[in-house]
Write a protein that holds these residues in place. Structure first.
Motif, short mmCIF file in Angstrom:
data_model
loop_
_atom_site.label_atom_id
_atom_site.label_comp_id
_atom_site.label_asym_id
_atom_site.label_seq_id
_atom_site.Cartn_x
_atom_site.Cartn_y
_atom_site.Cartn_z
N GLY A 44 0.82 -1.21 0.00
CA GLY A 44 0.00 0.00 0.00
C GLY A 44 0.85 1.26 0.00
N HIS A 45 1.96 1.22 0.73
CA HIS A 45 2.89 2.36 0.75
C HIS A 45 3.48 2.60 -0.64
CE1 HIS A 45 6.20 4.97 1.96
NE2 HIS A 45 7.06 4.10 1.43
N LEU A 46 3.89 1.54 -1.30
CA LEU A 46 4.45 1.68 -2.65
C LEU A 46 3.41 2.23 -3.61
CD1 LEU A 46 6.55 -1.62 -3.03
CD2 LEU A 46 7.31 0.64 -2.28
N ASP A 47 2.17 1.78 -3.45
CA ASP A 47 1.11 2.26 -4.32
C ASP A 47 0.89 3.76 -4.12
OD1 ASP A 47 -1.03 1.75 -6.24
OD2 ASP A 47 -2.39 2.13 -4.57
N GLN A 48 0.91 4.21 -2.87
CA GLN A 48 0.75 5.64 -2.58
C GLN A 48 1.90 6.47 -3.16
OE1 GLN A 48 0.33 6.03 1.66
NE2 GLN A 48 -1.85 5.48 1.64
#
Length: 309
Positions: free
Chosen positions: A40-44
């Motif tokens: 999720g962090h990478l997606d953000q």
């Protein structure tokens, strides 16, 4: 690598941990949760390729873990460290598996949790608890005494104790086969007090409990003849501690800590204690040596003529 490919890479890594490394279900669940948050962090950050991840990306993720966000509370050092370990393991696996040539997490160090000394009971408290467990003289009291004697006499985790089957016991040799984290087995010695308590339970109490159920190889049974649960075993200890008048918080892990601390205090080598506890690394066990150092420091401070201020 697209987001869906990133998800597949994480799934492949988790399969590797499950099948090839044999990690326990609870550990796998933690890794899965940690890596889902990382994805999720990478997606953000708009990153959809493993090669697009930099060291600063991973460092920023660690900062977010410690600070928290709208969806997650801040993590303490120990929880953040576990998550970073999961991320480091994933990237290392991705390089080794040929998914990427870049390991951006290699230099990101997990935060160091503050050392917390294990809480050990004095031997007198342990003995009082063991006596209280079997005081009623009933079949369940015999079971309770045997269970607690095994926990303290072997240093077993609560899951290892309730997971014992009759075939895991060799009371003539004085050994017990414990199945630890990741299905790793270890054969540990068990003392005469525990052997006597278990023999009494097996001959005088367990047959009556078995008759209440459909038959099971489990050593420790509930009143319905099924395998005793971890929660019920926890309650056994809590009730015995209450009857013994031990007022501090006592858990099955407290008996495990007491087992290790009393061995170290008695002169046992830390590597022997490591094997008995089933720790993968001696570093985990060395925290018990800090307890001994504290004991020595206390004795020195009260006994040496030049130690007092």
């Amino acid at each position: 690598m697209s987001t869906s490919e990133l998800t597949r890479a994480i799934r492949t890594y988790l399969d590797h941990l499950s099948v090839e490394r044999g990690l326990a279900a609870n550990t796998l669940s933690s890794y899965r949760r940690d890596l889902r948050r990382y994805a999720g962090h990478l997606d953000q950050e708009g990153i959809d390729r493993l090669d697009g991840v930099s060291e600063s990306t991973v460092s920023d993720f660690l900062v977010r873990l410690r600070e928290g966000d709208a969806e997650h509370p801040p993590l303490g050092a120990a929880s953040a460290a576990r998550t970073v370990v999961a991320v480091r393991g994933f990237h290392k696996f991705a390089v080794r598996d040929g998914l990427t040539t870049n390991d951006p997490a290699a230099s990101v160090r997990p935060p160091t949790p503050a050392k917390r000394l294990p809480k050990a009971l004095p031997l007198s408290d342990v003995e009082a608890i063991l006596e209280a467990a079997g005081a009623a003289g009933t079949p369940l009291a015999a079971r309770d005494r045997a269970l607690l004697e095994v926990l303290y006499g072997t240093g077993a985790r609560i899951s290892e104790a309730v997971g014992l089957d009759v075939d895991d016991l060799d009371l003539e040799e004085g050994t017990v086969l414990l199945r630890g984290k990741g299905s790793k087995e270890r054969l540990v010695p068990v003392g005469s007090y525990a052997v006597e308590a278990v023999q009494t339970y097996l001959t005088r109490a367990r047959p009556g409990l078995v008759a209440q159920g459909r038959g099971t190889p489990a050593v420790f049974l509930n009143s319905r003849g099924g395998r005793l649960s971890r929660q019920s075993a926890w309650a056994v200890l809590a009730k015995a501690a209450d009857r013994a008048g031990v007022t501090r918080d006592v858990s099955p892990h407290t008996l495990r800590h007491s087992f290790a601390t009393h061995l170290i205090d008695g002169g046992a080598d830390v590597r022997v204690v490591q094997e008995l506890l089933g720790h993968a690394s001696v570093t985990t066990t060395q925290v018990y040596t800090l307890v001994t150092v504290d004991n020595l420091r206390e004795v020195f401070a009260t006994a040496h003529p030049r130690a007092r201020a």
